[in-house]
Every structure is written in structure tokens, then in C-alpha cells.
Scaffold this active site. Structure first.
Site, PDB file in Angstrom:
ATOM      1  N   VAL A 131      40.077  52.934  22.998  1.00 24.20           N
ATOM      2  CA  VAL A 131      41.422  53.390  22.635  1.00 24.20           C
ATOM      3  C   VAL A 131      42.326  52.176  22.461  1.00 24.20           C
ATOM      4  O   VAL A 131      42.416  51.317  23.350  1.00 24.20           O
ATOM      5  CB  VAL A 131      41.978  54.336  23.716  1.00 24.20           C
ATOM      6  CG1 VAL A 131      43.413  54.724  23.410  1.00 24.20           C
ATOM      7  CG2 VAL A 131      41.109  55.589  23.818  1.00 24.20           C
ATOM      8  N   LYS A 160      50.904  55.712  16.308  1.00 20.60           N
ATOM      9  CA  LYS A 160      52.140  54.931  16.252  1.00 20.60           C
ATOM     10  C   LYS A 160      51.869  53.457  15.962  1.00 20.60           C
ATOM     11  O   LYS A 160      52.805  52.676  15.827  1.00 20.60           O
ATOM     12  CB  LYS A 160      52.910  55.027  17.577  1.00 20.60           C
ATOM     13  CG  LYS A 160      53.290  56.431  18.015  1.00 20.60           C
ATOM     14  CD  LYS A 160      54.271  56.417  19.166  1.00 20.60           C
ATOM     15  CE  LYS A 160      53.817  55.601  20.350  1.00 20.60           C
ATOM     16  NZ  LYS A 160      52.559  56.079  20.969  1.00 20.60           N
ATOM     17  N   GLU A 322      43.921  60.421  35.297  1.00 22.87           N
ATOM     18  CA  GLU A 322      43.479  60.008  36.620  1.00 22.87           C
ATOM     19  C   GLU A 322      43.072  61.197  37.488  1.00 22.87           C
ATOM     20  O   GLU A 322      42.704  61.015  38.643  1.00 22.87           O
ATOM     21  CB  GLU A 322      44.566  59.192  37.314  1.00 22.87           C
ATOM     22  CG  GLU A 322      44.816  57.845  36.651  1.00 22.87           C
ATOM     23  CD  GLU A 322      45.715  56.936  37.459  1.00 22.87           C
ATOM     24  OE1 GLU A 322      46.114  57.348  38.576  1.00 22.87           O
ATOM     25  OE2 GLU A 322      46.028  55.832  36.991  1.00 22.87           O
ATOM     26  N   LYS A 343      31.890  63.464  52.060  1.00 20.86           N
ATOM     27  CA  LYS A 343      30.853  62.448  52.162  1.00 20.86           C
ATOM     28  C   LYS A 343      30.551  61.796  50.812  1.00 20.86           C
ATOM     29  O   LYS A 343      29.976  60.719  50.750  1.00 20.86           O
ATOM     30  CB  LYS A 343      29.571  63.052  52.747  1.00 20.86           C
ATOM     31  CG  LYS A 343      29.609  63.287  54.261  1.00 20.86           C
ATOM     32  CD  LYS A 343      28.277  63.779  54.764  1.00 20.86           C
ATOM     33  CE  LYS A 343      28.274  63.912  56.283  1.00 20.86           C
ATOM     34  NZ  LYS A 343      28.339  62.602  56.970  1.00 20.86           N
ATOM     35  N   ARG A 381      53.253  46.943  35.292  1.00 23.94           N
ATOM     36  CA  ARG A 381      53.185  48.275  35.909  1.00 23.94           C
ATOM     37  C   ARG A 381      52.297  48.261  37.155  1.00 23.94           C
ATOM     38  O   ARG A 381      51.523  49.193  37.394  1.00 23.94           O
ATOM     39  CB  ARG A 381      52.684  49.316  34.913  1.00 23.94           C
ATOM     40  CG  ARG A 381      53.565  49.502  33.687  1.00 23.94           C
ATOM     41  CD  ARG A 381      53.116  50.706  32.880  1.00 23.94           C
ATOM     42  NE  ARG A 381      53.899  50.861  31.665  1.00 23.94           N
ATOM     43  CZ  ARG A 381      53.507  50.427  30.463  1.00 23.94           C
ATOM     44  NH1 ARG A 381      52.343  49.812  30.344  1.00 23.94           N
ATOM     45  NH2 ARG A 381      54.260  50.613  29.404  1.00 23.94           N
TER      46      ARG A 381
END
Length: 445
Positions: A131, A160, A322, A343, A381
Site C-alpha cells: 500500500v 489521493k 489493528e 495461552k 506518531r
């Protein structure tokens, strides 16, 4: 009889690849790109990257940098500060458009390895989703380093992205039969569903590919490998059909991401505090956007109705990338997955997909809260954009890729890592020479 014919065809295919390798290396020797040490038979690659003879990073001592030599690192930092150096390392998008008009010349001059380096690699093709939204030079050097003709690469360029960038990516991709641009592009929003959708688009097209790939890896333009293709193949084979990605119970400080409705309006995040209706279809887990998964996992993502329900539910959550892969990894019946029991929890330091330094986990070895040493580059970030001083630490890990690298931040880090990996590839070719009994030109005494 069919099995015997198949084996003979395989041996013939590899001999042909070996012949191609010999011809390619002969070309390199003829153009002065190889040096042979007659006493040790060590082969050294001396020209790497754009404008090889004049590449400004060549002023640094990569060998010393990789060993963590303080003087070499100080010299690299000083070099990085120079305005002339900063200007010289930049490569405009148009360069790649012009250079790739003649594909054969482009592949040769950029030294892409267009033959399988071993039967082991040829028998284990890998699928990549990459990407992108900017930084053409970073992408092209990433592609060159991970490129192998038996693999397949799906490229997603942000809608974009600048027209010049898209043109450059398209032009380079057109020079390789196994590199293609995804047919459906997304408007990428940071932490938005579009990041997941971009990978889903590539997953669908890769799954439809006739290439018999074994594992799927997703990358972005600021990733760079820490291993050669052969090392990656061996690491994937060692997984023995399992996936490798972070997956832990959703931490309390991230639960807000899935408890309210988030929408992107005119390119910006918007939430009015509305709570999501209904419970999630599965217990939610947290992980990373980057994954290593089997083809069976991808088929489950695309076809399993339970997963389709989860994906639909997740479309108005924040930072869904995420959450969704980490959660799918714990759904019973998904290929290569693990049980949802604690576990089987796995953090990003134990999954081999990506090595990342987060600012809040950095510190000195004596600190009980430090997971790794301080970043030697800069933070964006909260993520370390690696500097040359991070390379020694990076190469001690078993992760296959690391994030983030940026030529605008530290071009020497990428240059030295790229040079290190190419030398490992050449060492691999030398080993193959001994194993298969054909001699590389220039190695005889």
C-alpha cells in the site's frame, strides 16, 4: 511416470535458472560490478542503487555502521546534515518513468534478480500486498530488494496520490509480469477502514492469481526487509501452515475505538459520541496492521460468512486494521489460526511480521519498562523512523520486515541495509555454486 516427468521438468527448470544466473553475473562482471578475491573467492557487489558510481551515501562506511561503530555513525550523522547531500539523494518521480520505458535496460541497470536463486525459493512463491501514497524512491528500492520472479506483487496506490507518483509506480510495475496495480483503489484515510479495504482488494486479486503462492504478507512504502528472500522462505516454511501476527485481548485504553461510531466525512474523522449498537460478533483482539498469513486464511477472509459479518460490523470503528486481523486469527476454523484462550496470546515482538519501535516502550537496558533501546532516528506518531544507528539492533531480530524507514530522514539507513542484503544474496549464489556444481564466472583460481 508422471512424478518422474515432473521431477525431470523441475530439474530442467532449475538448470535453466542457473544458466540465466550465470549469464546475468557475466554481465555484471563485464560492467565492473563484481570483484573476486582470488584467495577467498568472496564476491563483492560494488554498485548499488540509482547513479551507482556517484551515489552520495557511498561516502559512509556501511560495514562499520552495521557493527555499531561510533565513529562511523558520527560521520554518517554529519553527512546527513549536509544540504548538498540531502539534495543529491533525492530521485524525482520522472526518473522512474523515463528509466522504465525500456524495460530490459531498466531491469538490468537497476540489477533486479530476474531468476529464482534456488529451487527452494522457486517452489515457495509468496504473495505481497503493498500500500502506497508517496515516496517513489522508497517503494522502488523496497520492490527491488524483495523482488523474485516466482512471487506475485499487488500494488495499491492511494487515490489521493500525486499523478506523477502514480505514473512512476505504473511505469515500473509494467516492466514485471508478476507485479500489478490493484484494479480498485481507495481514498486512504489514516486509521480509517480504507486501510483494511485496500488490503482486501489486493487479497481478492491475489487469491484469484494462478501463481501457487503459499503465504501472504502486506507491506507499506516505508517498510524494508531484514532478510533475503531465501531467509523469508525458510521462516515461512518453519511456520508449518500457521500464521504470524500480533493478537492479544483488546487493551482497556483501546476499547473506545470500537465502542462508538466513527465515520470519515470529507476526508476527516467525525464522531458525535453515538454508541455502536449491538455486540461485536466475536471477542475482539488487538494487534498490528501487518500480517503473515496462509492462503487458506485469505480464503476464509473472502468467503467465510462469519468473517463477513465481523468486517461489516468493523467498518465504522477507529483503527480497524489493528483489530480485524488479530480477531480473525482467533476465530475457530480459520486456517492457521489459534484458539482464543489467553495461552495463545502473541505480542508484536513475538510475531515475525514487523519490527517496530514505539516511543513509549523505548529506554535504557537498565530500565524495567524498556522493551528496546532508544530510537536513533526521529519519531512520527510515536513510531521510530529508523536511523543508521538502529541497524545493528534491527539485524539481531528474527522479524522479516521493519517499519519505518524514510529516505528524507536517514537515507544512509536504507542504503546500508540494502547493501547488506544484496551481499547476503550474492553469498547465497556462491553457496549455490558449490551445491549444484556450476561455477560462477571469476571464482576459479
Amino acid at each position: 511416470m508422471r512424478m518422474i516427468l515432473t521431477r525431470r521438468a523441475g530439474r530442467l527448470s532449475f538448470k535453466l535458472a542457473a544458466l540465466m544466473a550465470t549469464l546475468f553475473i557475466s554481465y555484471l562482471i563485464g560492467t565492473g560490478n563484481w570483484k573476486a578475491n582470488s584467495s577467498s573467492k568472496t564476491l563483492n557487489f560494488t554498485q548499488l542503487g540509482y547513479d551507482d558510481e556517484n551515489r552520495p551515501e557511498k561516502a559512509c562506511n556501511c560495514q562499520a555502521i552495521l557493527k555499531g561503530d561510533r565513529e562511523a555513525l558520527a560521520e554518517a550523522k554529519l553527512l546527513n546534515l549536509g544540504k548538498t547531500f540531502r539534495k543529491q539523494v533525492q530521485v524525482p518521480d520522472q526518473f522512474y518513468v523515463n528509466a522504465s520505458k525500456d524495460c530490459m535496460k531498466y531491469r538490468t541497470s537497476r540489477k533486479y534478480l530476474t531468476f529464482p536463486l534456488s529451487q527452494e525459493e522457486e517452489d515457495f512463491p509468496i504473495a505481497y500486498s503493498i500500500v502506497l501514497h508517496h515516496k517513489m524512491q522508497s517503494f522502488e528500492r523496497l520492490l527491488r530488494t524483495i523482488y523474485a520472479p516466482q512471487n506475485v506483487y499487488c500494488i495499491h496506490v492511494d487515490r489521493k496520490a500525486a499523478p506523477s507518483f502514480f505514473a512512476a509506480v505504473s511505469s515500473v510495475a509494467s516492466c514485471f509480469p508478476n507485479v500489478f496495480l490493484v484494479s480498485r483503489r481507495e481514498y486512504m484515510i489514516y486509521n480509517g477502514w480504507s486501510r483494511v479495504q485496500a488490503d482486501l482488494n489486493c487479497m481478492a486479486e491475489l487469491n484469484a492469481s494462478s501463481v501457487p503462492w503459499k503465504y501472504f504478507l502486506n507491506l507499506c512504502g516505508q517498510d524494508f526487509p531484514l532478510k533475503t528472500n531465501l531467509e523469508i522462505v525458510r521462516a515461512l516454511r518453519a511456520l508449518d501452515g500457521r500464521n504470524s501476527l500480533g493478537s492479544i485481548p483488546m487493551p482497556w485504553d483501546k476499547k473506545w475505538r470500537t465502542e462508538k461510531v466513527f465515520k470519515v466525512v470529507k476526508g476527516k474523522w467525525n464522531t458525535n459520541g453515538t454508541k455502536k449498537t449491538g455486540q461485536p460478533p466475536f471477542k475482539l483482539f488487538s494487534g498490528n496492521a501487518y500480517i503473515i498469513v496462509t492462503r487458506g486464511f485469505i480464503q476464509s477472509v473472502l468467503e467465510d460468512r462469519r468473517i463477513q459479518v465481523l468486517l461489516e460490523w468493523a467498518k465504522d470503528t477507529f483503527d480497524a486494521e489493528e483489530m480485524v486481523w488479530a480477531t480473525i486469527q482467533r476465530i475457530p476454523g480459520v486456517h492457521g489460526s489459534t484458539w482464543p484462550h489467553s495461552k495463545y496470546d502473541i505480542g508484536d515482538q513475538h510475531a515475525i511480521a514487523r519490527l517496530v519501535k514505539w516511543a513509549w516502550h523505548e529506554g535504557n537496558p537498565t530500565s524495567k519498562n524498556a522493551a528496546y533501546p532508544p530510537c536513533q532516528g526521529v519519531h512520527v506518531r510515536g513510531v521510530c523512523v529508523y536511523g543508521a544507528g538502529d541497524l545493528q539492533w534491527l539485524l539481531t531480530h528474527r522479524h522479516l520486515f521493519a517499519n519505518k524507514f524514510d529516505i528524507n530522514t536517514d537515507p544512509i539507513a536504507i542504503y546500508c541495509l540494502e547493501k547488506y542484503l544484496r551481499q547476503k544474496v550474492l553469498d547465497q549464489l556462491r553457496e549455490m555454486n558449490g551445491e549444484y556444481g556450476w561455477e560462477l564466472p571469476g571464482t576459479s583460481q
